[in-house]
Design an enzyme around this catalytic site. Structure first.
Site, PDB file in Angstrom:
ATOM      1  N   LYS A  27       0.822  -1.212   0.000  1.00 37.86           N
ATOM      2  CA  LYS A  27       0.000   0.000   0.000  1.00 37.86           C
ATOM      3  C   LYS A  27       0.848   1.250   0.000  1.00 37.86           C
ATOM      4  CE  LYS A  27      -4.434  -1.785   1.323  1.00 37.86           C
ATOM      5  NZ  LYS A  27      -5.630  -1.781   2.145  1.00 37.86           N
ATOM      6  N   LYS A  84      -4.704 -10.079  -6.488  1.00 38.80           N
ATOM      7  CA  LYS A  84      -5.943 -10.349  -5.747  1.00 38.80           C
ATOM      8  C   LYS A  84      -7.103  -9.503  -6.295  1.00 38.80           C
ATOM      9  CE  LYS A  84      -6.970  -8.511  -1.807  1.00 38.80           C
ATOM     10  NZ  LYS A  84      -7.446  -8.108  -0.462  1.00 38.80           N
ATOM     11  N   LYS A 129     -11.837  -4.614  -4.044  1.00 37.30           N
ATOM     12  CA  LYS A 129     -12.963  -3.686  -4.206  1.00 37.30           C
ATOM     13  C   LYS A 129     -12.509  -2.321  -4.687  1.00 37.30           C
ATOM     14  CE  LYS A 129     -13.795  -3.592   0.657  1.00 37.30           C
ATOM     15  NZ  LYS A 129     -12.503  -3.359   1.356  1.00 37.30           N
TER      16      LYS A 129
END
Ligand code: ATP
Ligand code: LTN
Length: 332
Positions: free
Chosen positions: A113, A195, A198
Site C-alpha cells: 500500500k 488479488k 474492491k
C-alpha cells in the site's frame, strides 16, 4: 461451557466483491451457529486511505447490509461499526506500546500500500495491523475467519496476545486464523496474478455483489485466461483458468477435481466461461436482491447497528478495564 468467540471485519472502502464472500463472509455465516460471533465494519481502518466522507458513510451502511444479505443473522451475531466502540482504539494504544517498529515495517500489505499510495504513507497505514489486533483481542476472540492475505496480520495479533500474557499475566486467548482451503484468495479477472479487490480502478477486474446478472456474465466472458485451451487447476502456472474453476466451485459446491474431470475433454474456454458466468450470476442474484431490500430500510439497519454497538461496547469495556488494571493505569 461458554461458546468460543469469533470476530472478523471488512473495510468500507468500496463495494464488496465475490472475493469477500469466498474468503470470509461464507465462513462467517457458517461459524455463527457454533460460535459466539461478532462482525464489524472497520471504518477506522478504511481511513488509512483517503476517503470521501459521503462515500465512506454510504459504504459503511452498504457493507453492513451486505453482511446481512450474505446470511449473517443479527439474532445470532453481533453486527456493528468499529468506530461505535471506542475501546478498540483504546486497546490499540496499549498494544502499540508493545509492538516493535520492525514488526510493522515487514508487513506485506504495508509495503504494497505504501508503494501504491506513495503520496499518502500515513502513520495509520503503518500501525493498521495493531488496530486489527485490538479489534480481535478486545473481545478475546478465539477464531478469526479471513482471506489468505490477512494471515500475516493475524500472526501479529497472536504475538501481541502472547507478549501481553507473558509480560503481565494470562489475559488474552491466542486467536487462530480460519482461512478456506479453496477461495482464500480470489484473483482479479483482468490480472489473475493479483488479488481481486474492491478498490481496483478497473471495474472489469472485480465481480461486485451489487453487479447485475448481465454485468457479471460479461465480466466473466471477458476474463483474462491464457493461450492454452484445456481446463486445468494449476494456480501457479494457469492462474486465470484456475480462478474460474474456483468461482464455479464456490457457486455450485461441486468439488474442484470433479469440475476438472467433467471438463477434461474441452478444447477451448468459451463454453466453460458461459457455464461459470451463469453459475456465478445465479449465486450472486439472491444476495443482491436481499441486499437491495435490507439497504432500503435504513431505520431497521441502523437499529441492528445500534443494538450491536451496545452489546459490543459492554463486552469490550470489560476486557479493556482488565487490561488497564494489569498495565498499572489507575482506575477511578
Ligand atoms: P480490498 O482489496 O477489496 O479493498 P482488503 O483485503 O483490502 O479488500 P477488506 O475489505 O477489509 O480489505 O477485506 C475483508 C476480508 O475479505 C478479509 O478477510 C480479506 O482477506 C477478504 N478478502 C478480500 N478480498 C479477497 C479476495 N479477493 N479473495 C479472498 N478473500 C478476500
Ligand atoms: N485488516 C483486514 C480488515 C480487518 C479485520 C479486523 C479482519 C480489520 N480488523 C479484525 C479480521 C479481524 C483487511 O484488510 N482485510
Amino acid at each position: 461451557m461458554d461458546k468460543h468467540v469469533v470476530l472478523s471485519g471488512m473495510q468500507p472502502s468500496g463495494e464488496l466483491t465475490i472475493g469477500h464472500v469466498a474468503g470470509a463472509l461464507r465462513n462467517w455465516v457458517k461459524l455463527q451457529h457454533e460460535y459466539d460471533s461478532l462482525f464489524c465494519v472497520v471504518d477506522l481502518h478504511a481511513i488509512t486511505a483517503k476517503q470521501e466522507p459521503a462515500k465512506l458513510r454510504k459504504w459503511t451502511l452498504d457493507v453492513a447490509a451486505m453482511y446481512l444479505a450474505a446470511g449473517v443473522d443479527p439474532q445470532q451475531s453481533t453486527v456493528f461499526v468499529q468506530s461505535h466502540v471506542p475501546e478498540h482504539v483504546q486497546l490499540a494504544w496499549v498494544l502499540t506500546c508493545l509492538t516493535g517498529m520492525g514488526e510493522c515495517t515487514r508487513m506485506t500489505q504495508f509495503k504494497e500500500k505504501s508503494d501504491r499510495y506513495s503520496d499518502n504513507i500515513n502513520v495509520g497505514l503503518f500501525t493498521y495491523p495493531i488496530l486489527m489486533a485490538a479489534d480481535i483481542l478486545v473481545y478475546n476472540a478465539h477464531v478469526v475467519p479471513v482471506g489468505e492475505d490477512q494471515k500475516q496480520h493475524l500472526e501479529l495479533a497472536r504475538n501481541l496476545a502472547e507478549r501481553f500474557n507473558h509480560r503481565y499475566s494470562e489475559t488474552f486467548n491466542v486467536p487462530e486464523p480460519y482461512i478456506p482451503d479453496i477461495g482464500g484468495r480470489i484473483m482479479s479477472l483482468q490480472e489473475p496474478t493479483k488479488k481481486m479487490s474492491k478498490s481496483d480502478p478497473n471495474t472489469n477486474a472485480s465481480i461486485f455483489l451489487v453487479d447485475s446478472d448481465d454485468v457479471i456474465r460479461n465480466k466473466i466472458r471477458r476474463a483474462v485466461t491464457d493461450s492454452e485451451s484445456t481446463i486445468v487447476f494449476d494456480e501457479d502456472h494457469r492462474p486465470g483458468i484456475s480462478n474460474l474453476i474456483t468461482l464455479l466451485h464456490l457457486a455450485t459446491n461441486v468439488p474442484v477435481e470433479q469440475i476438472v474431470q467433467q471438463w477434461s475433454g474441452a478444447t477451448g474456454y468459451a463454453e466453460f466461461k458461459e457455464t461459470v458466468a451463469n453459475a456465478v450470476a445465479d449465486y450472486i442474484r439472491p444476495i443482491r436482491e436481499r441486499f437491495l431490500t435490507i439497504r432500503a430500510d435504513t431505520d431497521a439497519l441502523n437499529a441492528v447497528l445500534e443494538s450491536g454497538a451496545e452489546v459490543a461496547r459492554k463486552r469490550a469495556l470489560k476486557v479493556l478495564r482488565k487490561v488497564y488494571k494489569k498495565v498499572g493505569l489507575v482506575a477511578l
